[in-house]
Write a protein that holds these residues in place. Structure first.
Motif, PDB file in Angstrom:
ATOM      1  N   GLY A  43       0.803  -1.214   0.000  1.00 37.89           N
ATOM      2  CA  GLY A  43       0.000   0.000   0.000  1.00 37.89           C
ATOM      3  C   GLY A  43       0.836   1.264   0.000  1.00 37.89           C
ATOM      4  N   TRP A  44       1.852   1.313   0.824  1.00 33.07           N
ATOM      5  CA  TRP A  44       2.700   2.506   0.908  1.00 33.07           C
ATOM      6  C   TRP A  44       3.488   2.707  -0.366  1.00 33.07           C
ATOM      7  CZ3 TRP A  44       1.625   6.034   4.203  1.00 33.07           C
ATOM      8  CH2 TRP A  44       1.025   5.705   5.411  1.00 33.07           C
ATOM      9  N   TYR A  45       3.929   1.603  -0.930  1.00 31.57           N
ATOM     10  CA  TYR A  45       4.672   1.729  -2.193  1.00 31.57           C
ATOM     11  C   TYR A  45       3.772   2.280  -3.316  1.00 31.57           C
ATOM     12  CZ  TYR A  45       8.070  -1.203   0.235  1.00 31.57           C
ATOM     13  OH  TYR A  45       8.954  -1.694   1.119  1.00 31.57           O
ATOM     14  N   LEU A  46       2.540   1.769  -3.367  1.00 31.96           N
ATOM     15  CA  LEU A  46       1.613   2.256  -4.388  1.00 31.96           C
ATOM     16  C   LEU A  46       1.303   3.744  -4.202  1.00 31.96           C
ATOM     17  CD1 LEU A  46      -0.900  -0.726  -4.590  1.00 31.96           C
ATOM     18  CD2 LEU A  46       0.767  -0.045  -6.307  1.00 31.96           C
ATOM     19  N   LEU A  47       1.199   4.186  -2.963  1.00 32.06           N
ATOM     20  CA  LEU A  47       0.932   5.592  -2.693  1.00 32.06           C
ATOM     21  C   LEU A  47       2.099   6.464  -3.138  1.00 32.06           C
ATOM     22  CD1 LEU A  47      -0.962   7.685  -1.399  1.00 32.06           C
ATOM     23  CD2 LEU A  47       0.275   7.306   0.747  1.00 32.06           C
ATOM     24  N   VAL A  48       3.311   6.045  -2.841  1.00 30.73           N
ATOM     25  CA  VAL A  48       4.506   6.819  -3.219  1.00 30.73           C
ATOM     26  C   VAL A  48       4.628   6.876  -4.747  1.00 30.73           C
ATOM     27  CG1 VAL A  48       7.038   6.824  -3.138  1.00 30.73           C
ATOM     28  CG2 VAL A  48       5.729   6.412  -1.061  1.00 30.73           C
ATOM     29  N   VAL A  49       4.387   5.768  -5.428  1.00 28.51           N
ATOM     30  CA  VAL A  49       4.491   5.732  -6.886  1.00 28.51           C
ATOM     31  C   VAL A  49       3.431   6.664  -7.508  1.00 28.51           C
ATOM     32  CG1 VAL A  49       4.127   4.260  -8.912  1.00 28.51           C
ATOM     33  CG2 VAL A  49       5.557   3.462  -7.040  1.00 28.51           C
ATOM     34  N   THR A  50       2.242   6.688  -6.982  1.00 26.33           N
ATOM     35  CA  THR A  50       1.181   7.566  -7.494  1.00 26.33           C
ATOM     36  C   THR A  50       1.561   9.039  -7.340  1.00 26.33           C
ATOM     37  OG1 THR A  50      -0.447   5.903  -6.837  1.00 26.33           O
ATOM     38  CG2 THR A  50      -1.269   8.115  -7.314  1.00 26.33           C
ATOM     39  N   VAL A  51       2.131   9.400  -6.191  1.00 23.63           N
ATOM     40  CA  VAL A  51       2.553  10.795  -5.970  1.00 23.63           C
ATOM     41  C   VAL A  51       3.683  11.151  -6.923  1.00 23.63           C
ATOM     42  CG1 VAL A  51       3.639  12.339  -4.289  1.00 23.63           C
ATOM     43  CG2 VAL A  51       1.746  10.884  -3.589  1.00 23.63           C
ATOM     44  N   LEU A  52       4.634  10.265  -7.132  1.00 26.21           N
ATOM     45  CA  LEU A  52       5.740  10.547  -8.042  1.00 26.21           C
ATOM     46  C   LEU A  52       5.263  10.725  -9.489  1.00 26.21           C
ATOM     47  CD1 LEU A  52       8.565   8.212  -6.686  1.00 26.21           C
ATOM     48  CD2 LEU A  52       8.437  10.698  -6.572  1.00 26.21           C
ATOM     49  N   TYR A  54       2.316  11.809 -10.410  1.00 23.21           N
ATOM     50  CA  TYR A  54       1.639  13.101 -10.443  1.00 23.21           C
ATOM     51  C   TYR A  54       2.636  14.253 -10.542  1.00 23.21           C
ATOM     52  CZ  TYR A  54      -1.101  17.090  -8.868  1.00 23.21           C
ATOM     53  OH  TYR A  54      -1.673  18.314  -8.770  1.00 23.21           O
ATOM     54  N   LEU A  55       3.707  14.199  -9.739  1.00 25.49           N
ATOM     55  CA  LEU A  55       4.716  15.258  -9.784  1.00 25.49           C
ATOM     56  C   LEU A  55       5.441  15.291 -11.128  1.00 25.49           C
ATOM     57  CD1 LEU A  55       6.219  14.991  -6.175  1.00 25.49           C
ATOM     58  CD2 LEU A  55       4.704  16.759  -7.088  1.00 25.49           C
ATOM     59  N   LEU A  56       5.693  14.137 -11.717  1.00 30.73           N
ATOM     60  CA  LEU A  56       6.340  14.067 -13.032  1.00 30.73           C
ATOM     61  C   LEU A  56       5.462  14.719 -14.104  1.00 30.73           C
ATOM     62  CD1 LEU A  56       8.732  12.958 -14.716  1.00 30.73           C
ATOM     63  CD2 LEU A  56       7.361  10.894 -15.061  1.00 30.73           C
ATOM     64  N   ILE A  57       4.172  14.456 -14.053  1.00 25.22           N
ATOM     65  CA  ILE A  57       3.252  15.065 -15.026  1.00 25.22           C
ATOM     66  C   ILE A  57       3.234  16.581 -14.863  1.00 25.22           C
ATOM     67  CG2 ILE A  57       0.802  15.264 -15.634  1.00 25.22           C
ATOM     68  CD1 ILE A  57       0.570  12.258 -15.030  1.00 25.22           C
ATOM     69  N   GLN A  58       3.209  17.062 -13.636  1.00 25.93           N
ATOM     70  CA  GLN A  58       3.225  18.514 -13.401  1.00 25.93           C
ATOM     71  C   GLN A  58       4.520  19.146 -13.937  1.00 25.93           C
ATOM     72  OE1 GLN A  58       0.875  20.533 -12.125  1.00 25.93           O
ATOM     73  NE2 GLN A  58      -0.499  18.774 -12.093  1.00 25.93           N
ATOM     74  N   TYR A  59       5.640  18.502 -13.689  1.00 21.61           N
ATOM     75  CA  TYR A  59       6.931  19.020 -14.154  1.00 21.61           C
ATOM     76  C   TYR A  59       6.974  19.101 -15.678  1.00 21.61           C
ATOM     77  CZ  TYR A  59      11.909  19.109 -15.253  1.00 21.61           C
ATOM     78  OH  TYR A  59      13.135  19.428 -15.780  1.00 21.61           O
ATOM     79  N   LEU A  60       6.498  18.046 -16.355  1.00 24.16           N
ATOM     80  CA  LEU A  60       6.518  18.040 -17.820  1.00 24.16           C
ATOM     81  C   LEU A  60       5.578  19.099 -18.406  1.00 24.16           C
ATOM     82  CD1 LEU A  60       6.661  14.190 -18.538  1.00 24.16           C
ATOM     83  CD2 LEU A  60       8.504  15.859 -18.747  1.00 24.16           C
ATOM     84  N   SER A  61       4.443  19.321 -17.801  1.00 21.78           N
ATOM     85  CA  SER A  61       3.523  20.338 -18.329  1.00 21.78           C
ATOM     86  C   SER A  61       4.102  21.742 -18.159  1.00 21.78           C
ATOM     87  CB  SER A  61       2.163  20.243 -17.641  1.00 21.78           C
ATOM     88  OG  SER A  61       2.281  20.580 -16.273  1.00 21.78           O
ATOM     89  N   ARG A  62       4.782  22.011 -17.037  1.00 24.49           N
ATOM     90  CA  ARG A  62       5.438  23.319 -16.856  1.00 24.49           C
ATOM     91  C   ARG A  62       6.558  23.514 -17.862  1.00 24.49           C
ATOM     92  NH1 ARG A  62       6.377  22.682 -10.707  1.00 24.49           N
ATOM     93  NH2 ARG A  62       4.235  22.645 -10.004  1.00 24.49           N
ATOM     94  N   ARG A  63       7.297  22.478 -18.084  1.00 23.65           N
ATOM     95  CA  ARG A  63       8.432  22.579 -19.022  1.00 23.65           C
ATOM     96  C   ARG A  63       7.929  22.849 -20.443  1.00 23.65           C
ATOM     97  NH1 ARG A  63      12.988  17.938 -20.006  1.00 23.65           N
ATOM     98  NH2 ARG A  63      14.250  19.132 -21.454  1.00 23.65           N
ATOM     99  N   ARG A  64       6.856  22.177 -20.829  1.00 22.71           N
ATOM    100  CA  ARG A  64       6.298  22.374 -22.168  1.00 22.71           C
ATOM    101  C   ARG A  64       5.759  23.798 -22.327  1.00 22.71           C
ATOM    102  NH1 ARG A  64       1.329  18.863 -23.816  1.00 22.71           N
ATOM    103  NH2 ARG A  64       2.088  17.946 -21.913  1.00 22.71           N
ATOM    104  N   SER A  65       5.078  24.327 -21.306  1.00 23.13           N
ATOM    105  CA  SER A  65       4.538  25.689 -21.405  1.00 23.13           C
ATOM    106  C   SER A  65       5.660  26.723 -21.457  1.00 23.13           C
ATOM    107  CB  SER A  65       3.601  25.982 -20.239  1.00 23.13           C
ATOM    108  OG  SER A  65       4.333  25.992 -19.019  1.00 23.13           O
ATOM    109  N   SER A  66       6.762  26.492 -20.731  1.00 19.14           N
ATOM    110  CA  SER A  66       7.875  27.452 -20.776  1.00 19.14           C
ATOM    111  C   SER A  66       8.583  27.396 -22.135  1.00 19.14           C
ATOM    112  CB  SER A  66       8.871  27.172 -19.647  1.00 19.14           C
ATOM    113  OG  SER A  66       9.505  25.913 -19.853  1.00 19.14           O
ATOM    114  N   GLN A  67       8.644  26.225 -22.749  1.00 20.81           N
ATOM    115  CA  GLN A  67       9.263  26.125 -24.081  1.00 20.81           C
ATOM    116  C   GLN A  67       8.407  26.823 -25.126  1.00 20.81           C
ATOM    117  OE1 GLN A  67       9.851  21.966 -24.853  1.00 20.81           O
ATOM    118  NE2 GLN A  67      11.759  21.848 -23.687  1.00 20.81           N
ATOM    119  N   SER A  68       7.105  26.709 -25.035  1.00 20.09           N
ATOM    120  CA  SER A  68       6.240  27.352 -26.024  1.00 20.09           C
ATOM    121  C   SER A  68       6.284  28.868 -25.876  1.00 20.09           C
ATOM    122  CB  SER A  68       4.808  26.853 -25.897  1.00 20.09           C
ATOM    123  OG  SER A  68       4.265  27.250 -24.652  1.00 20.09           O
TER     124      SER A  68
END
Length: 194
Positions: A43-52, A54-68
């Motif tokens: 359970g704890w591993y699944l929770l940590v993987v889900t948070v990671l 989510y953070l990866l998706i947020q980072y990629l969306s910010r990077r794409r908007s700054s490049q555009s």
């Protein structure tokens, strides 16, 4: 829900033996057990993987908007000139359309002014004709006004060649006059009914 199952048993005492067993849905039961075991162990591993994730998706969306935004800031001089030409063309088209609209509005105002002047003139003519004792129905035309001026000095006589609509002794209640519908008075005396 209880289900009845009949089985054959080689028992001489009771040839028809009935056993009661509970019916279980093994597919859902095994699935719920499997999920429960996975959550309890990992359970704890699944929770940590889900948070990671989510953070990866947020980072990629910010990077794409700054490049555009950085690519839009680095426009070539040709793009800037093209945009300026388009804006100038749009402004010229707006000015032309506004001038056409102003010209149409001026024409409309002139027509309205002429109509108001015509109405005012007609009212004056009606007032003058009423002062002179003439009829004011209709709009007198220039040729009629000269005829009226010349005929006003002469004495008008009524037309005598008109044919009367009906004779002087006509009475619609008597039935005379040739119409098919006539009025007849009711019978006098007692009615003969049965």
């Amino acid at each position: 829900m209880d289900d009845v199952e009949i089985t054959d048993v080689d028992d001489d005492d009771n040839p028809y033996r009935v056993e009661k067993t509970r019916l279980r849905n093994q597919d859902l039961g095994s699935l719920s057990l499997t999920v429960g075991e996975l959550l309890s162990q990992y359970g704890w591993y699944l929770l940590v993987v889900t948070v990671l994730v989510y953070l990866l998706i947020q980072y990629l969306s910010r990077r794409r908007s700054s490049q555009s935004s950085s690519s839009s800031a680095q426009q070539t001089p040709q793009d800037v000139a093209l945009v300026a030409k388009r804006q100038e063309a749009m402004e010229a088209a707006r000015i032309k359309m506004q001038e056409e609209l102003n010209a149409k509005a001026d024409i409309f105002r002139e027509k309205q002014r002429q109509q108001e002047e015509e109405k005012r003139r007609q009212k004056i003519e009606i007032w003058d004709s009423m002062q002179q004792g003439r009829s004011y129905k209709g709009t007198p035309k220039p040729s009629q006004t000269t005829e009226e001026a010349s005929s006003s000095t002469t004495v008008l006589k009524p037309k005598s060649d008109k044919k009367p609509l009906r004779s002087a002794d006509y009475n619609p209640l008597t039935g005379q006059g040739g119409s098919s519908c006539t009025w007849r008075p009711g019978r006098r005396g007692p009615s003969s009914g049965g």
